[in-house]
Scaffold this motif. Structure first.
Motif, PDB file in Angstrom:
ATOM      1  N   SER A 141      -8.623   2.480  -5.662  1.00  0.00           N
ATOM      2  CA  SER A 141      -8.906   2.029  -4.299  1.00  0.00           C
ATOM      3  C   SER A 141      -8.025   2.767  -3.283  1.00  0.00           C
ATOM      4  O   SER A 141      -8.518   3.248  -2.256  1.00  0.00           O
ATOM      5  N   LEU A 142      -6.725   2.860  -3.592  1.00  0.00           N
ATOM      6  CA  LEU A 142      -5.801   3.563  -2.698  1.00  0.00           C
ATOM      7  C   LEU A 142      -6.202   5.026  -2.566  1.00  0.00           C
ATOM      8  O   LEU A 142      -6.257   5.577  -1.465  1.00  0.00           O
ATOM      9  N   ASN A 143      -6.497   5.653  -3.688  1.00  0.00           N
ATOM     10  CA  ASN A 143      -6.880   7.057  -3.688  1.00  0.00           C
ATOM     11  C   ASN A 143      -8.141   7.277  -2.854  1.00  0.00           C
ATOM     12  O   ASN A 143      -8.208   8.204  -2.045  1.00  0.00           O
ATOM     13  N   ASN A 144      -9.141   6.424  -3.033  1.00  0.00           N
ATOM     14  CA  ASN A 144     -10.389   6.547  -2.263  1.00  0.00           C
ATOM     15  C   ASN A 144     -10.147   6.340  -0.778  1.00  0.00           C
ATOM     16  O   ASN A 144     -10.703   7.061   0.061  1.00  0.00           O
ATOM     17  N   ASP A 145      -9.323   5.338  -0.427  1.00  0.00           N
ATOM     18  CA  ASP A 145      -9.018   5.079   0.989  1.00  0.00           C
ATOM     19  C   ASP A 145      -8.300   6.263   1.626  1.00  0.00           C
ATOM     20  O   ASP A 145      -8.602   6.652   2.754  1.00  0.00           O
ATOM     21  N   THR A 174      -8.954   7.294  19.703  1.00  0.00           N
ATOM     22  CA  THR A 174      -9.151   7.760  18.340  1.00  0.00           C
ATOM     23  C   THR A 174      -8.182   6.974  17.468  1.00  0.00           C
ATOM     24  O   THR A 174      -7.000   6.884  17.794  1.00  0.00           O
ATOM     25  N   PRO A 175      -8.671   6.387  16.370  1.00  0.00           N
ATOM     26  CA  PRO A 175      -7.769   5.620  15.513  1.00  0.00           C
ATOM     27  C   PRO A 175      -6.587   6.468  15.043  1.00  0.00           C
ATOM     28  O   PRO A 175      -6.728   7.662  14.822  1.00  0.00           O
ATOM     29  N   THR A 176      -5.458   5.820  14.900  1.00  0.00           N
ATOM     30  CA  THR A 176      -4.264   6.507  14.418  1.00  0.00           C
ATOM     31  C   THR A 176      -4.021   6.141  12.960  1.00  0.00           C
ATOM     32  O   THR A 176      -4.675   5.254  12.406  1.00  0.00           O
ATOM     33  N   LEU A 177      -3.064   6.798  12.361  1.00  0.00           N
ATOM     34  CA  LEU A 177      -2.678   6.534  10.987  1.00  0.00           C
ATOM     35  C   LEU A 177      -2.241   5.083  10.841  1.00  0.00           C
ATOM     36  O   LEU A 177      -2.534   4.433   9.840  1.00  0.00           O
ATOM     37  N   ASN A 178      -1.537   4.571  11.849  1.00  0.00           N
ATOM     38  CA  ASN A 178      -1.087   3.186  11.838  1.00  0.00           C
ATOM     39  C   ASN A 178      -2.269   2.238  11.691  1.00  0.00           C
ATOM     40  O   ASN A 178      -2.230   1.296  10.916  1.00  0.00           O
ATOM     41  N   ASP A 179      -3.338   2.494  12.454  1.00  0.00           N
ATOM     42  CA  ASP A 179      -4.543   1.664  12.379  1.00  0.00           C
ATOM     43  C   ASP A 179      -5.143   1.718  10.973  1.00  0.00           C
ATOM     44  O   ASP A 179      -5.521   0.693  10.409  1.00  0.00           O
ATOM     45  N   SER A 180      -5.238   2.910  10.423  1.00  0.00           N
ATOM     46  CA  SER A 180      -5.882   3.101   9.120  1.00  0.00           C
ATOM     47  C   SER A 180      -5.082   2.468   7.982  1.00  0.00           C
ATOM     48  O   SER A 180      -5.658   1.905   7.058  1.00  0.00           O
ATOM     49  N   PHE A 181      -3.759   2.570   8.027  1.00  0.00           N
ATOM     50  CA  PHE A 181      -2.960   1.973   6.961  1.00  0.00           C
ATOM     51  C   PHE A 181      -3.007   0.457   7.015  1.00  0.00           C
ATOM     52  O   PHE A 181      -2.814  -0.203   5.999  1.00  0.00           O
ATOM     53  N   GLY A 182      -3.297  -0.096   8.184  1.00  0.00           N
ATOM     54  CA  GLY A 182      -3.474  -1.544   8.279  1.00  0.00           C
ATOM     55  C   GLY A 182      -4.620  -1.990   7.381  1.00  0.00           C
ATOM     56  O   GLY A 182      -4.538  -3.021   6.716  1.00  0.00           O
ATOM     57  N   GLY A 183      -5.699  -1.188   7.330  1.00  0.00           N
ATOM     58  CA  GLY A 183      -6.825  -1.489   6.451  1.00  0.00           C
ATOM     59  C   GLY A 183      -6.476  -1.337   4.985  1.00  0.00           C
ATOM     60  O   GLY A 183      -6.909  -2.135   4.143  1.00  0.00           O
ATOM     61  N   ILE A 184      -5.700  -0.332   4.659  1.00  0.00           N
ATOM     62  CA  ILE A 184      -5.290  -0.129   3.265  1.00  0.00           C
ATOM     63  C   ILE A 184      -4.418  -1.283   2.807  1.00  0.00           C
ATOM     64  O   ILE A 184      -4.563  -1.783   1.692  1.00  0.00           O
ATOM     65  N   GLU A 185      -3.528  -1.734   3.664  1.00  0.00           N
ATOM     66  CA  GLU A 185      -2.648  -2.840   3.306  1.00  0.00           C
ATOM     67  C   GLU A 185      -3.455  -4.095   2.955  1.00  0.00           C
ATOM     68  O   GLU A 185      -3.071  -4.850   2.075  1.00  0.00           O
ATOM     69  N   LYS A 186      -4.565  -4.305   3.650  1.00  0.00           N
ATOM     70  CA  LYS A 186      -5.397  -5.482   3.369  1.00  0.00           C
ATOM     71  C   LYS A 186      -5.969  -5.436   1.962  1.00  0.00           C
ATOM     72  O   LYS A 186      -6.179  -6.471   1.344  1.00  0.00           O
ATOM     73  N   SER A 187      -6.219  -4.229   1.445  1.00  0.00           N
ATOM     74  CA  SER A 187      -6.763  -4.126   0.090  1.00  0.00           C
ATOM     75  C   SER A 187      -5.735  -4.535  -0.965  1.00  0.00           C
ATOM     76  O   SER A 187      -6.096  -4.818  -2.102  1.00  0.00           O
ATOM     77  N   PHE A 188      -4.466  -4.597  -0.579  1.00  0.00           N
ATOM     78  CA  PHE A 188      -3.416  -5.014  -1.522  1.00  0.00           C
ATOM     79  C   PHE A 188      -3.041  -6.479  -1.347  1.00  0.00           C
ATOM     80  O   PHE A 188      -2.088  -6.949  -1.974  1.00  0.00           O
ATOM     81  N   GLU A 189      -3.773  -7.232  -0.543  1.00  0.00           N
ATOM     82  CA  GLU A 189      -3.440  -8.646  -0.336  1.00  0.00           C
ATOM     83  C   GLU A 189      -3.529  -9.449  -1.619  1.00  0.00           C
ATOM     84  O   GLU A 189      -2.749 -10.363  -1.832  1.00  0.00           O
ATOM     85  N   ASP A 190      -4.507  -9.150  -2.483  1.00  0.00           N
ATOM     86  CA  ASP A 190      -4.674  -9.893  -3.723  1.00  0.00           C
ATOM     87  C   ASP A 190      -3.828  -9.328  -4.862  1.00  0.00           C
ATOM     88  O   ASP A 190      -3.779  -9.915  -5.940  1.00  0.00           O
ATOM     89  N   TYR A 191      -3.192  -8.209  -4.607  1.00  0.00           N
ATOM     90  CA  TYR A 191      -2.403  -7.572  -5.665  1.00  0.00           C
ATOM     91  C   TYR A 191      -1.156  -8.401  -5.952  1.00  0.00           C
ATOM     92  O   TYR A 191      -0.444  -8.813  -5.026  1.00  0.00           O
ATOM     93  N   PRO A 192      -0.874  -8.682  -7.216  1.00  0.00           N
ATOM     94  CA  PRO A 192       0.320  -9.476  -7.533  1.00  0.00           C
ATOM     95  C   PRO A 192       1.590  -8.752  -7.135  1.00  0.00           C
ATOM     96  O   PRO A 192       1.697  -7.543  -7.292  1.00  0.00           O
ATOM     97  N   THR A 193       2.551  -9.486  -6.584  1.00  0.00           N
ATOM     98  CA  THR A 193       3.766  -8.858  -6.090  1.00  0.00           C
ATOM     99  C   THR A 193       4.629  -8.313  -7.222  1.00  0.00           C
ATOM    100  O   THR A 193       5.331  -7.345  -7.050  1.00  0.00           O
ATOM    101  N   ILE A 194       4.595  -8.965  -8.371  1.00  0.00           N
ATOM    102  CA  ILE A 194       5.374  -8.480  -9.513  1.00  0.00           C
ATOM    103  C   ILE A 194       4.470  -8.491 -10.731  1.00  0.00           C
ATOM    104  O   ILE A 194       3.821  -9.484 -11.030  1.00  0.00           O
ATOM    105  N   ILE A 195       4.443  -7.357 -11.409  1.00  0.00           N
ATOM    106  CA  ILE A 195       3.656  -7.294 -12.649  1.00  0.00           C
ATOM    107  C   ILE A 195       4.598  -7.541 -13.799  1.00  0.00           C
ATOM    108  O   ILE A 195       5.607  -6.885 -13.912  1.00  0.00           O
TER     109      ILE A 195
END
Length: 195
Positions: A141-145, A174-195
């Motif tokens: 997911s990160l790689n694709n984003d 024009t969207p900035t990198l800051n805007d785009s990384f906000g979307g990537i961060e949302k994809s990690f919301e369900d990711y467990p904090t510690i494996i």
């Protein structure tokens, strides 16, 4: 004669002022371009390192022996360190990168821990494979984003730095990198904090 002298002094001061202003503007533009080049380099490197991490994790998913996993662990440690370095050079607020940075760190830590267990004679369990599969899913997911962001950047639809003065004046944000990384961060919301 006195008027000529005053006019000469005023003209000289005006020419010196204009010359100094042009010099400062040129220096400022050179600095801005240098920073933009640095951001571009860091971003392109991050995309490459994230791709390498993804490939290595996919290999780790099918690795059966500790020698192969040990080799992959070393490669992964190196790629994650480089990815974190590139991530830290981007003009993005650290809050916008927290989960992405944590994920990259956890990838390295988990595979390194798994490698230590294998070196101590343990075997890869089904739970280990599930954990690696989870890492692969988030890595994909990160790689694709990041690749999508790279395409947006190449097409001129994403700015790496905040050149927003010109954008604000033209009412064309024009969207900035800051805007785009906000979307990537949302994809990690369900990711467990510690494996």
């Amino acid at each position: 004669m006195k008027t000529k002298r005053i006019l000469t002094i005023v003209s000289t001061i005006a020419v010196l002022s204009v010359t100094a202003a042009i010099y400062q503007y040129t220096r400022s533009e050179n600095y801005r371009q240098s920073m933009e080049n640095s951001y571009q380099r860091a971003f392109i490197e991050l995309v490459d390192y994230a791709g390498n991490i993804d490939v290595i994790l996919n290999k780790a998913l099918v690795a059966n022996d500790y020698i192969k996993l040990s080799d992959l662990s070393e490669q992964l440690w190196s790629e994650t360190a480089l990815a974190k370095s590139a991530l830290g050079q981007l003009p993005v607020a650290s809050a916008e990168l927290e989960k992405t940075s944590n994920f990259i760190t956890q990838v390295s830590d988990y595979v390194h821990t798994l490698n230590k267990r294998l070196l101590n004679g343990e075997t890869i369990t089904e739970k280990d494979r599930e954990q690696i599969a989870t890492l692969v899913k988030y890595s994909d997911s990160l790689n694709n984003d990041l690749k999508q962001m790279e395409n947006e950047f190449i097409n001129g639809n994403l700015q790496l730095s905040d050149k927003l003065i010109k954008s604000a004046m033209s009412n064309n944000h024009t969207p900035t990198l800051n805007d785009s990384f906000g979307g990537i961060e949302k994809s990690f919301e369900d990711y467990p904090t510690i494996i």
